[in-house]
Design an enzyme around this catalytic site. Structure first.
Site, PDB file in Angstrom:
ATOM      1  N   ASP A  58      -7.687   1.037   1.303  1.00  0.00           N
ATOM      2  CA  ASP A  58      -7.444   0.302   2.533  1.00  0.00           C
ATOM      3  C   ASP A  58      -7.575  -1.198   2.297  1.00  0.00           C
ATOM      4  O   ASP A  58      -8.602  -1.664   1.776  1.00  0.00           O
ATOM      5  CB  ASP A  58      -8.507   0.768   3.561  1.00  0.00           C
TER       6      ASP A  58
ATOM      7  N   GLU B 172      -2.848  -0.114  -0.068  1.00  0.00           N
ATOM      8  CA  GLU B 172      -2.351  -0.383   1.280  1.00  0.00           C
ATOM      9  C   GLU B 172      -2.502  -1.877   1.567  1.00  0.00           C
ATOM     10  O   GLU B 172      -3.451  -2.318   2.191  1.00  0.00           O
ATOM     11  CB  GLU B 172      -3.135   0.428   2.327  1.00  0.00           C
TER      12      GLU B 172
END
Lengths: 657, 657
Positions: A384, A413
């Protein structure tokens, strides 16, 4: 003159532009297990001597180097060799080259003999050359004998010259004659060999807490297990779970990102950590770590791999906030700083201070969280927002983990400036999100694919085309409805060997939290959702079909084999996926509202089709046959009926092509 | 974790892909005096901090570094700065970047204030930030006062925040706040700045011994002097002389490369050296060194520079063969080895052994020969066959000479594999011969120009398009006659900013020594030629016209401004040379035998011409006016009349565009 350099140190052979190389060798190139690595180099020297060259490479974990002879390709004036990549990990590659004095001497001798010249002097020079050669002890006898024969004026010229062309002698003198004449390319290049799944996989993202079959109950790992057979049926390879850790309660967000939550609101899984634990704990309502282990095993039985989210941030209730307040940022008033993107405040999340005084402890704790889950069978991590953590941390952490577990895959990401996304990929992420969700017109898609299939970029950047995410419900899907979902599925699954959908996509969920927002209404990020997976209008049969095609057709398992072909209708994207005699031709109607039709070009000359002869195309999505003739074909796509075609040339009976 | 690296050593800002760079900085990029150098870099870091960046550069011979701030270009996501190159020599360039914590803090503070947030804590953090800043002593007071104001709870928030946005404070905090936060690109890149003449010049090659106006006499430097006004009239910038040194007599070649010569045959000027001297002597029949000096001065008075040949080889009679036999190759029987390309033998020439034991003496002697002629006013050297001498020698020699005389230009005569030609250019040759003479069809010319105008190649490789040489009389000229010479002149002079002809070209001399050979009949390499410079059919007016245009039109002084445009007739090559509002459009009929005609495209939209409006083109070769309209024009070229057009858009009266 730099008199301190002896002749031996000055390069006589120049080796340049060795490939594969990323940023002058600063970063590793990426390949998959079983790939054949093409190593290339520009090699030249002054004068007329022939050159010898070889790849010098070392497999991961081995101490010794291996060699592979290189061959010269006159056009494009380059030296080449292939290496079979038969194990995972970090390979090392250099190129060595040297003046091949023996081969030069033999070739010149042949020309002199053919011209009828006296070669007495040349035979003596050959003998001297052999005398200076450094050869392996096993070959010493052959070379010494040859040198004596060449120099022996008592023998006939025929006997002496025959010796020069002796095959055993040539074999003994393969490679450089003298070690100091060998030039070696710098720096040593690295190639990271990943599992094929780092390049080719169909992903499915789901929130475990939403997987209970009955409304109102918090889903569990056991509920996820029950969904696995259906997901395997749909053809997914990877099931990715948002964070499964205990969720903080301080400043917990309510439904639709409300600043206050009501009792019973589950909060965001990305607000990681509570009194029940942090990054190595499991949210109690999902089950236990043992239940998770069971899920991983059950998934494997279905041919599915579980991927976890790796989000390096903490809720105010994370154990680290008490055990290691020094790992966080402190405000002048002594409190810990919550996350901000001024003027926005994220009071339910504290960022970590990766440059704190005892950063080594923090970095190791983060790495250890990965190792913990690897021990529990997880080998794929969706990371993330990696761009908000130090690049140096990732380079160290990913390398350290992959040195221990070379089958680990990291998926970045980061939706940020292109160079920063490329930077993360270069320093070690196995694959990356892209701007795909925002590219919906033909020119946006062509530009995106041009960037991603640039040869330099493909060396390090592997795209994963998620068609939606819990953060991104694009306006195209909001307004285009079911035809838009079908078109985007077809694009994602055929343009990129890795692609994914976030659950709800197959149900064509498309209601935003408000007009102009890309956020979902009643987003699962903040609440539990209950769905009827067989709801009318679902596109599961599309998903199953395209995933089956992806597994069957090698053309859909590569990225760089894409070629856009001419379409007279801009709304019809028309492209070829090449695969050694089994190419596919894909048409997609980008307009989810209107029937679009028009001529598209067909490179019949490449396909072994006789000019003027009719040929049949099978649409692999429907098994329908289309008869075309000549260099153009007519395509008509009604979005209410079909998103596009995936054509394959139908082979005539008895045609073994 | 590499625990030996402290946080300060780990890079927080990444600087990549700095341009201009040749082979990862291994070689220098090339520019000309007066150029503006565009420095670019990819720069990024983790997180949300703003970045500051600057070019750090050092002029040749200076000790101190200078700085130029870089600006960020969102598309294509790159940092840029321009440096004016105002002196000759080797410039050094790096890029520095740092997290701009102060600018970030100011920008965030503005957002918080705009959102009406409490900023008490932020003001204290700003004060702390200023307290840690390392600023020049002159700015210390401003920064200290600001830190005190920001932290002063006794003052109003308005007063404290106003201080944050103070322009004087911003000026004091320009650049990095702390030295250790600065990242610097590696390696330091080099840019060699040459005279404009290294890029842009018209060359003329002549054999001095052929310049006597009366037949039968050996020409002299004084005879060359007499030709200078005519050559200046033709618009040449450089007159290049084959070797002017004493010519050996042992194994001297006769006319048409005969293996034996008759008494009085002059021999090849490339068989350098006799009892009368070697590379620093002058062939007595040409005159004295003093006469040569006089020629150089006379040429300068005409605006012409004299270029010499630099051929590192010796006749068997060269003084070095007696004084330094160890500089040559010795055969096993103790004799010196003559040049060979088996089975061919060149017994009138001995190659030098550049890797001999006392190679440093030899290398210095070669270098000193250059310095000798530089002392006599020569600053341009055409280097004969540099690819047969060590690359390491050239890199050292050219760098050494240019360090002393940065106005020296070296022109590489290597017709060999492309990578080796590129290699010589990279290691220091200012300009290079190309394959131009062998590229005569439209696709050959397009391929050649695509290669030469590749951005990476242009960084180091400057072409010089000789249309013929004493070694190369191409079949196209042999068969195409006068129209072929006119077409090739037009191509050479407009496609490349440097071009040249070898004397006789302007007389359309085109008889080969035999069918299938590219050698001239009765080549000047082996005998004296006498010519009537005003012979019928000469194309001197073409030469004078195109050379005048080249000097007048900036579009003809650059290489990379070339763009091929569509022509419906393959034999008509049609291209644009851009130049900031003064573009030229060139049509050349490549067929010397037939009239060719057809439509060519015209990018009217780029030229400020109203769509549909007529416009006038002036042919700068003839001053004729052509009226065109729309995006295509009709061209008809009769090779008996003209080789092509050089069009310039005729500006309307009062049009100041």
């Amino acid at each position: 003159m730099t008199s301190s350099r002896s002749s031996a140190q000055l390069p006589q052979v120049v080796i340049e532009n060795v490939s594969p190389s990323v940023d002058c060798g600063r970063y590793a190139a990426k390949r998959s297990l079983g790939d054949r690595l093409a190593v290339g180099a520009d090699i030249y020297k002054d004068g007329h001597d022939l050159i010898g060259a070889r790849v010098r490479y070392r497999k991961p974990g081995e101490r010794g180097w291996q060699f592979q002879p290189m061959r010269f390709d006159f056009n494009p004036d380059r030296w080449l060799a292939d290496i079979d990549l038969d194990c995972l990990g970090r390979w090392e590659v250099t190129v060595e080259a040297w003046p091949d004095f023996f081969a030069t001497w033999v070739a010149d001798l042949r020309k002199r003999l053919d011209a009828g010249q006296d070669v007495a002097s040349e035979l003596l020079e050959g003998a001297a050359l052999l005398g200076r050669a450094e050869v392996a002890s096993g070959a010493r006898a052959v070379v010494t004998a040859a040198a004596q024969t060449l120099a022996d004026a008592g023998r006939s010229v025929e006997e002496r010259t025959a010796c020069a062309f002796d095959a055993e002698l040539a074999a003994a003198l393969q490679g450089p004659l003298r070690r100091r004449s060998v030039a070696r390319s710098k720096p040593t290049l690295e190639v990271v060999v990943d599992r094929e799944r780092a390049r080719f996989a169909a992903w499915y993202e789901l929130f475990p807490r939403s997987q209970a079959p009955e409304p109102g109950r918090h889903g569990t790992f056991a509920d996820v297990e029950k969904r696995l057979p259906a997901l395997a049926e749909l053809g997914f390879d990877v099931v990715y779970l948002p964070p499964i850790h205990p969720i903080g309660h301080t400043h917990r967000k309510g439904p639709n990102n409300a600043r206050v939550c009501k009792p019973g609101d589950p909060g965001s899984p990305w607000a990681i950590g509570s009194e029940e634990g942090g990054h190595t704990a499991v949210h109690p309502e999902l089950g236990s770590v043992g239940d998770f282990d069971h899920l991983v095993r059950a998934a494997a039985d279905c041919g599915i791999e579980i991927a976890l989210d790796f989000a390096l941030q903490c809720s105010p209730d994370h154990p680290w906030t008490r055990e290691h307040p020094e790992w966080f940022f402190q405000r002048p008033d002594g409190t810990l700083r919550y996350a901000e993107n001024p003027p926005k405040k994220y009071e339910d999340i504290y960022p970590l201070n990766f440059w704190c005084e005892n950063r080594e402890d923090l970095w190791q704790a983060c790495r250890d969280a990965l190792l913990f889950w690897i021990d529990h069978g997880v080998k794929i991590f969706r990371v993330d927002n990696p761009h908000t953590k130090p690049l140096a941390f990732w380079e160290w952490c990913l390398r350290d983990v992959q040195a221990r577990h070379p089958d680990t895959i990291f998926f970045a990401e980061a939706f940020t400036r292109p160079k920063r996304m490329y930077g993360l990929a270069k320093l070690g992420f196995s694959q990356s999100y892209t701007y795909f969700t925002w590219k919906n017109s033909w020119w946006e898609l062509r530009e995106l694919m041009d960037d991603l299939t640039d040869e330099r970029v493909m060396e390090f950047y592997r795209p994963n085309f998620f068609a939606n995410t819990p953060d991104i419900l694009h306006e195209y899907l909001q307004r285009g409805g079911r035809p838009a979902f079908r078109a985007r599925l077809l694009l994602a699954a055929t343009l990129s060997p890795s692609y994914g959908i976030y659950s709800g996509f197959e149900l064509c969920e498309n209601v935003p939290v408000r007009e102009g927002s890309e956020e979902y209404l009643d987003s699962e990020k903040y609440q539990i959702r209950h769905r009827d997976w067989d709801a009318p209008g679902n596109i599961k049969s599309d998903v199953a079909r395209i995933n089956r095609l992806r597994r069957e057709m090698p053309a859909l398992q590569q990225l760089g084999n894409l070629e856009f072909l001419e379409s007279q209708t801009p709304e019809i994207l028309w492209y070829r996926k090449r695969s050694d005699g089994d190419d596919l031709f894909v048409a997609v109607n980008l307009d989810p509202h209107e029937v679009r039709e028009g001529l598209v070009s067909m490179p019949v000359e490449d396909l072994g089709v006789d000019v003027g002869a009719p040929y049949a195309l099978r649409d692999l999505l429907t098994d329908e046959i289309y008869e075309w003739q000549g260099g153009q074909g007519f395509v008509r796509l009604d979005p209410a009926q079909r998103p596009g075609h995936v054509f394959r040339l139908e082979k005539a009976a008895g045609d073994s092509r």
